[in-house]
Design a protein around this motif. Structure first.
Motif, PDB file in Angstrom:
ATOM      1  N   ALA A 221      -1.283 -11.493   5.928  1.00 29.09           N
ATOM      2  CA  ALA A 221      -0.918 -11.184   4.539  1.00 29.09           C
ATOM      3  C   ALA A 221      -1.947 -10.256   3.902  1.00 29.09           C
ATOM      4  O   ALA A 221      -1.593  -9.333   3.161  1.00 29.09           O
ATOM      5  N   LEU A 222      -3.206 -10.495   4.193  1.00 31.56           N
ATOM      6  CA  LEU A 222      -4.275  -9.657   3.654  1.00 31.56           C
ATOM      7  C   LEU A 222      -4.097  -8.207   4.081  1.00 31.56           C
ATOM      8  O   LEU A 222      -4.247  -7.283   3.270  1.00 31.56           O
ATOM      9  N   LEU A 223      -3.765  -8.001   5.346  1.00 31.23           N
ATOM     10  CA  LEU A 223      -3.651  -6.648   5.896  1.00 31.23           C
ATOM     11  C   LEU A 223      -2.216  -6.114   5.844  1.00 31.23           C
ATOM     12  O   LEU A 223      -1.967  -4.991   6.293  1.00 31.23           O
ATOM     13  N   ALA A 224      -1.294  -6.938   5.312  1.00 33.37           N
ATOM     14  CA  ALA A 224       0.128  -6.566   5.239  1.00 33.37           C
ATOM     15  C   ALA A 224       0.662  -6.205   6.616  1.00 33.37           C
ATOM     16  O   ALA A 224       1.263  -5.144   6.832  1.00 33.37           O
ATOM     17  N   LYS A 225       0.459  -7.116   7.573  1.00 32.30           N
ATOM     18  CA  LYS A 225       0.884  -6.898   8.947  1.00 32.30           C
ATOM     19  C   LYS A 225       2.012  -7.854   9.316  1.00 32.30           C
ATOM     20  O   LYS A 225       1.995  -9.024   8.948  1.00 32.30           O
ATOM     21  N   GLY A 226       2.986  -7.337  10.065  1.00 32.99           N
ATOM     22  CA  GLY A 226       4.041  -8.181  10.602  1.00 32.99           C
ATOM     23  C   GLY A 226       3.560  -8.918  11.840  1.00 32.99           C
ATOM     24  O   GLY A 226       2.462  -8.640  12.359  1.00 32.99           O
ATOM     25  N   PRO A 227       4.379  -9.859  12.354  1.00 30.50           N
ATOM     26  CA  PRO A 227       3.966 -10.683  13.504  1.00 30.50           C
ATOM     27  C   PRO A 227       3.568  -9.885  14.741  1.00 30.50           C
ATOM     28  O   PRO A 227       2.723 -10.334  15.502  1.00 30.50           O
ATOM     29  N   LYS A 228       4.176  -8.720  14.958  1.00 27.75           N
ATOM     30  CA  LYS A 228       3.890  -7.951  16.173  1.00 27.75           C
ATOM     31  C   LYS A 228       3.071  -6.684  15.901  1.00 27.75           C
ATOM     32  O   LYS A 228       2.774  -5.932  16.828  1.00 27.75           O
ATOM     33  N   ILE A 281      -4.803 -16.339  -1.724  1.00 26.65           N
ATOM     34  CA  ILE A 281      -5.987 -15.478  -1.865  1.00 26.65           C
ATOM     35  C   ILE A 281      -5.814 -14.204  -1.043  1.00 26.65           C
ATOM     36  O   ILE A 281      -6.198 -13.104  -1.461  1.00 26.65           O
ATOM     37  N   ALA A 282      -5.220 -14.339   0.143  1.00 29.51           N
ATOM     38  CA  ALA A 282      -4.997 -13.164   0.993  1.00 29.51           C
ATOM     39  C   ALA A 282      -4.036 -12.178   0.341  1.00 29.51           C
ATOM     40  O   ALA A 282      -4.228 -10.959   0.412  1.00 29.51           O
ATOM     41  N   ILE A 283      -2.989 -12.694  -0.304  1.00 32.37           N
ATOM     42  CA  ILE A 283      -2.034 -11.820  -0.996  1.00 32.37           C
ATOM     43  C   ILE A 283      -2.737 -11.062  -2.117  1.00 32.37           C
ATOM     44  O   ILE A 283      -2.538  -9.864  -2.298  1.00 32.37           O
ATOM     45  N   LEU A 289      -7.933  -4.702  -1.863  1.00 25.43           N
ATOM     46  CA  LEU A 289      -8.395  -3.743  -0.861  1.00 25.43           C
ATOM     47  C   LEU A 289      -8.143  -2.288  -1.274  1.00 25.43           C
ATOM     48  O   LEU A 289      -8.754  -1.377  -0.714  1.00 25.43           O
ATOM     49  N   ASP A 290      -7.257  -2.091  -2.235  1.00 29.35           N
ATOM     50  CA  ASP A 290      -6.996  -0.733  -2.714  1.00 29.35           C
ATOM     51  C   ASP A 290      -8.067  -0.254  -3.697  1.00 29.35           C
ATOM     52  O   ASP A 290      -8.107   0.921  -4.052  1.00 29.35           O
ATOM     53  N   PHE A 291      -8.932  -1.179  -4.151  1.00 26.82           N
ATOM     54  CA  PHE A 291      -9.968  -0.821  -5.122  1.00 26.82           C
ATOM     55  C   PHE A 291     -11.200  -0.269  -4.418  1.00 26.82           C
ATOM     56  O   PHE A 291     -11.457  -0.589  -3.254  1.00 26.82           O
ATOM     57  N   PRO A 292     -12.000   0.532  -5.104  1.00 29.28           N
ATOM     58  CA  PRO A 292     -13.314   0.904  -4.567  1.00 29.28           C
ATOM     59  C   PRO A 292     -14.151  -0.356  -4.354  1.00 29.28           C
ATOM     60  O   PRO A 292     -13.924  -1.394  -4.996  1.00 29.28           O
TER      61      PRO A 292
END
Length: 361
Positions: A221-228, A281-283, A289-292
């Motif tokens: 969720a933090l990295l916005a990644k799917g299962p694969k 928290i990950a969401i 992560l988009d912030f400086p």
């Protein structure tokens, strides 16, 4: 067993054994032959007249892709099938239980366990024909009618227990999310020594805090990644730095690490000892992560001022259902939105409307 001298037959190298007084046969079969000779009890037939569950077609592409993507490193367990009585076993000299199983082409061969594997094999061979040269093990039982086949299905499945999500994560080297979760569990301050590597949920008396599977799902969720989806080394380090920065600003986590707060008390009293908080928290972290970097740190420092006690009315109405913490996506969403609000992050109008709808239901 019958004589098949005048019949056209399928021939399988096989080993004969006995279970509960009944013979069974273990054979091997080329994958290319599987779709041609193994039939599936069609789903149009009522369940009381079938010996199998209906085929869940949504499972087939993933299983087929597993074969196609790992032609040199896949594992498929044996199929179990019932075969009509038109069979014979030709013993090998001096080895009465090793020989050739001959099955009449006029008899039916019905899969009792493994219909999804059979369908996946069929699809995989279309995409990668060379897989057809590989073999799979087959366990043959002599068909004794519908009642016996249905009982076999029940017996084969009632004792099957899926491994926990954490244990699957621990042993899975193909899943990029699993690899990163294991790295974080042994490297990141909040998880090091506090990760349950085997069980999907934390036992009451455990000195662990987070399940390995929860770390995997949260980091995805933090990295916005799917299962694969693949996760690069740079992204892995981003995740490590994020969780360590959160750790430095999470008062209760630090108290537990310093042995000033018992794990049992932490889990009983605080939201941040549970997977729902980690996911929420990950969401929030994905937005941060988009912030400086300096802006990220400024916002993360505000975690120190949040009241993370379960008794906090905000968490009661957002993270709980019927008095218990809930991992439902709606509860995770509501929890994440409140964290964003307390950090002073911009809130999307669509999310605010969704929040209103959920809290008013």
């Amino acid at each position: 067993m019958t004589s098949l001298d005048n019949d056209f037959c399928y021939s399988f190298p096989a080993v004969r054994g006995v279970q509960a007084g009944r013979p069974f046969y273990i054979a091997t079969c080329p994958l290319r032959i599987i779709p041609k000779i193994f039939i599936y009890d069609e789903e149009e037939v009522p369940p009381e007249l079938r010996a199998q569950r209906t085929l869940n077609k949504a499972r087939i592409p993933e299983m087929s892709r597993y074969l196609v993507d790992n032609p040199d490193d896949y594992v498929f367990s044996a199929l179990t099938a019932s075969v009509g009585s038109d069979v014979s076993f030709v013993e090998q000299d001096n080895a009465p239980n090793i020989g050739t199983l001959k099955v009449s082409m006029n008899t039916s061969i019905l899969i009792n366990d493994g219909q999804h594997r059979r369908a996946a094999i069929e699809e995989a061979i279309k995409l990668k024909p060379e897989l057809g040269q590989d073999n799979i093990a087959i366990v043959f039982y002599i068909d004794e009618g519908l009642n016996r086949s249905q009982q076999m299905f029940a017996d084969l499945n009632q004792h099957a227990i899926r491994p926990s999500s954490s244990l699957s994560t621990l042993y899975d080297e193909r899943d990029p999310g699993a690899r990163v979760a294991k790295y974080l569990a042994t490297s990141a301050k909040p998880f090091l020594g506090f990760t349950e590597m085997e069980k999907g949920s934390i036992p009451v008396k455990s000195n662990k805090i987070f399940a390995l599977s929860a770390i995997k799902h949260a980091t995805r969720a933090l990295l916005a990644k799917g299962p694969k989806d693949d996760i690069s080394d740079d992204e892995k380090e981003v995740a490590l730095q994020f969780w360590e920065c959160i750790n430095d600003n999470m008062t209760e986590w630090l108290l537990v690490q310093e042995k000033k707060l018992a794990v049992s008390e932490f889990r009983q009293e605080y939201l941040t000892a549970h997977g729902i908080a980690l996911q929420a928290i990950a969401i929030v972290g994905h937005q941060l992560l988009d912030f400086p970097e300096d802006k990220q740190i400024e916002k993360i420092k505000k975690f120190q001022a949040i009241d993370w006690r379960k008794s906090n009315p905000e968490w009661v109405k957002r993270a709980m259902m019927h008095g218990k913490l809930s991992k439902a996506s709606s509860n995770i969403f509501l929890t994440a939105l409140e964290i964003k609000r307390q950090l002073g992050l911009d809130l999307d109008q669509e999310d605010l409307q969704k929040e209103k709808d959920l809290l008013n239901t």
